[in-house]
Design a protein around this motif. Structure first.
Motif, PDB file in Angstrom:
ATOM      1  N   TRP A 149      60.984  36.320  -1.655  1.00 17.68           N
ATOM      2  CA  TRP A 149      61.440  34.989  -2.054  1.00 17.68           C
ATOM      3  C   TRP A 149      60.614  34.383  -3.188  1.00 17.68           C
ATOM      4  N   ALA A 150      59.336  34.704  -3.228  1.00 14.37           N
ATOM      5  CA  ALA A 150      58.473  34.113  -4.242  1.00 14.37           C
ATOM      6  C   ALA A 150      57.211  34.951  -4.383  1.00 14.37           C
ATOM      7  N   GLN A 151      56.663  34.929  -5.588  1.00 12.10           N
ATOM      8  CA  GLN A 151      55.357  35.540  -5.846  1.00 12.10           C
ATOM      9  C   GLN A 151      54.435  34.424  -6.290  1.00 12.10           C
ATOM     10  N   GLN A 152      53.238  34.363  -5.699  1.00  7.51           N
ATOM     11  CA  GLN A 152      52.329  33.263  -5.991  1.00  7.51           C
ATOM     12  C   GLN A 152      50.919  33.787  -6.221  1.00  7.51           C
ATOM     13  N   ILE A 153      50.246  33.167  -7.190  1.00  8.42           N
ATOM     14  CA  ILE A 153      48.832  33.449  -7.427  1.00  8.42           C
ATOM     15  C   ILE A 153      48.159  32.136  -7.798  1.00  8.42           C
ATOM     16  N   SER A 154      46.950  31.941  -7.279  1.00  4.66           N
ATOM     17  CA  SER A 154      46.193  30.720  -7.580  1.00  4.66           C
ATOM     18  C   SER A 154      44.835  31.094  -8.151  1.00  4.66           C
ATOM     19  N   TYR A 155      44.355  30.219  -9.025  1.00  2.00           N
ATOM     20  CA  TYR A 155      43.058  30.389  -9.672  1.00  2.00           C
ATOM     21  C   TYR A 155      42.236  29.121  -9.441  1.00  2.00           C
ATOM     22  N   TYR A 156      40.917  29.301  -9.274  1.00  2.00           N
ATOM     23  CA  TYR A 156      39.998  28.180  -9.032  1.00  2.00           C
ATOM     24  C   TYR A 156      38.749  28.386  -9.865  1.00  2.00           C
ATOM     25  N   PRO A 157      38.120  27.301 -10.342  1.00  2.00           N
ATOM     26  CA  PRO A 157      36.812  27.465 -10.980  1.00  2.00           C
ATOM     27  C   PRO A 157      35.856  28.106  -9.964  1.00  2.00           C
ATOM     28  N   TYR A 158      35.034  29.030 -10.416  1.00  2.00           N
ATOM     29  CA  TYR A 158      34.208  29.794  -9.486  1.00  2.00           C
ATOM     30  C   TYR A 158      33.267  28.905  -8.665  1.00  2.00           C
ATOM     31  N   ASP A 159      32.674  27.891  -9.290  1.00  2.00           N
ATOM     32  CA  ASP A 159      31.764  27.028  -8.535  1.00  2.00           C
ATOM     33  C   ASP A 159      32.505  26.284  -7.425  1.00  2.00           C
ATOM     34  N   VAL A 160      33.747  25.903  -7.674  1.00  2.00           N
ATOM     35  CA  VAL A 160      34.558  25.211  -6.670  1.00  2.00           C
ATOM     36  C   VAL A 160      34.923  26.179  -5.543  1.00  2.00           C
ATOM     37  N   ALA A 161      35.356  27.381  -5.907  1.00  2.00           N
ATOM     38  CA  ALA A 161      35.718  28.385  -4.901  1.00  2.00           C
ATOM     39  C   ALA A 161      34.532  28.716  -4.000  1.00  2.00           C
ATOM     40  N   GLN A 162      33.350  28.840  -4.582  1.00  2.00           N
ATOM     41  CA  GLN A 162      32.150  29.117  -3.778  1.00  2.00           C
ATOM     42  C   GLN A 162      31.847  27.957  -2.835  1.00  2.00           C
ATOM     43  N   ALA A 181      33.807  25.716  -1.601  1.00  2.00           N
ATOM     44  CA  ALA A 181      34.828  25.569  -0.558  1.00  2.00           C
ATOM     45  C   ALA A 181      34.947  26.822   0.310  1.00  2.00           C
ATOM     46  N   LYS A 182      34.175  27.841  -0.016  1.00  2.00           N
ATOM     47  CA  LYS A 182      34.182  29.110   0.724  1.00  2.00           C
ATOM     48  C   LYS A 182      35.564  29.765   0.732  1.00  2.00           C
ATOM     49  N   ASP A 228      42.704  35.755   4.501  1.00  2.00           N
ATOM     50  CA  ASP A 228      43.480  34.547   4.743  1.00  2.00           C
ATOM     51  C   ASP A 228      42.536  33.392   5.048  1.00  2.00           C
ATOM     52  N   ILE A 229      42.887  32.231   4.566  1.00  2.00           N
ATOM     53  CA  ILE A 229      42.112  31.016   4.826  1.00  2.00           C
ATOM     54  C   ILE A 229      42.959  30.182   5.767  1.00  2.00           C
ATOM     55  N   GLU A 230      42.604  30.233   7.050  1.00  2.00           N
ATOM     56  CA  GLU A 230      43.455  29.685   8.107  1.00  2.00           C
ATOM     57  C   GLU A 230      43.870  28.242   7.865  1.00  2.00           C
ATOM     58  N   GLU A 231      42.938  27.406   7.444  1.00  2.00           N
ATOM     59  CA  GLU A 231      43.263  25.988   7.241  1.00  2.00           C
ATOM     60  C   GLU A 231      44.008  25.741   5.929  1.00  2.00           C
ATOM     61  N   THR A 291      43.938  26.541   1.493  1.00  2.00           N
ATOM     62  CA  THR A 291      42.963  26.261   0.445  1.00  2.00           C
ATOM     63  C   THR A 291      42.873  24.781   0.100  1.00  2.00           C
ATOM     64  N   VAL A 292      43.985  24.059   0.127  1.00  2.00           N
ATOM     65  CA  VAL A 292      43.933  22.637  -0.223  1.00  2.00           C
ATOM     66  C   VAL A 292      43.050  21.879   0.764  1.00  2.00           C
ATOM     67  N   ARG A 293      43.163  22.179   2.052  1.00  2.00           N
ATOM     68  CA  ARG A 293      42.311  21.528   3.064  1.00  2.00           C
ATOM     69  C   ARG A 293      40.857  21.973   2.915  1.00  2.00           C
ATOM     70  N   ALA A 294      40.645  23.260   2.637  1.00  2.00           N
ATOM     71  CA  ALA A 294      39.278  23.758   2.459  1.00  2.00           C
ATOM     72  C   ALA A 294      38.625  23.094   1.250  1.00  2.00           C
ATOM     73  N   LEU A 295      39.382  22.922   0.177  1.00  2.00           N
ATOM     74  CA  LEU A 295      38.848  22.238  -1.001  1.00  2.00           C
ATOM     75  C   LEU A 295      38.477  20.795  -0.672  1.00  2.00           C
ATOM     76  N   ALA A 296      39.374  20.093   0.007  1.00  2.00           N
ATOM     77  CA  ALA A 296      39.114  18.690   0.370  1.00  2.00           C
ATOM     78  C   ALA A 296      37.886  18.579   1.262  1.00  2.00           C
TER      79      ALA A 296
END
Length: 118
Positions: free
Chosen positions: A10-23, A25-26, A32-35, A37-42
């Protein structure tokens, strides 16, 4: 990643994050990030407060036609969202959506005008 509905791609998705932000937010792990990524970032202090959405359409590439099981001459929607905190962009998500099975819908809700007390 590919998203499926009833075993249909149905869809193909890819996301990119600045490395310091990704680190911070773990989310810099290939699991898989159970919660989500948007919740982990917040949770890490990077709450998205605005978004820039861009949508266009184009003919599917040969690879996309094969992956999505599309007939000849089919189109895909190219959807890109940039998520921002108050300070900076923190997420870029790109999706390829076969036009024969996806609809992009927006709903807008009135908010108080800038400078108004609420």
């Amino acid at each position: 990643c590919f998203r499926y509905v009833d075993n249909v791609p149905w869809a193909q998705q890819i996301s990119y994050y600045p490395y310091d932000v990704a680190q911070a937010a773990k989310i810099d792990v290939p699991t898989d990030i159970e919660e989500g990524t948007v919740r982990a970032l917040a949770k890490a202090g990077y709450r998205e407060v605005r978004w820039l959405d861009e949508v266009s359409a184009r003919a599917a590439t040969r690879e996309e036609a094969t992956a999505f099981r599309l007939g000849g001459g089919m189109f895909v929607l190219y959807y890109q969202r940039t998520g921002w905190t108050n300070e900076r962009p923190i997420r870029l998500t790109r999706e390829i959506l076969p036009a024969d099975r996806n609809i992009v819908t927006y709903e807008q809700v009135e908010t108080a005008a800038i400078g108004e007390d609420s």
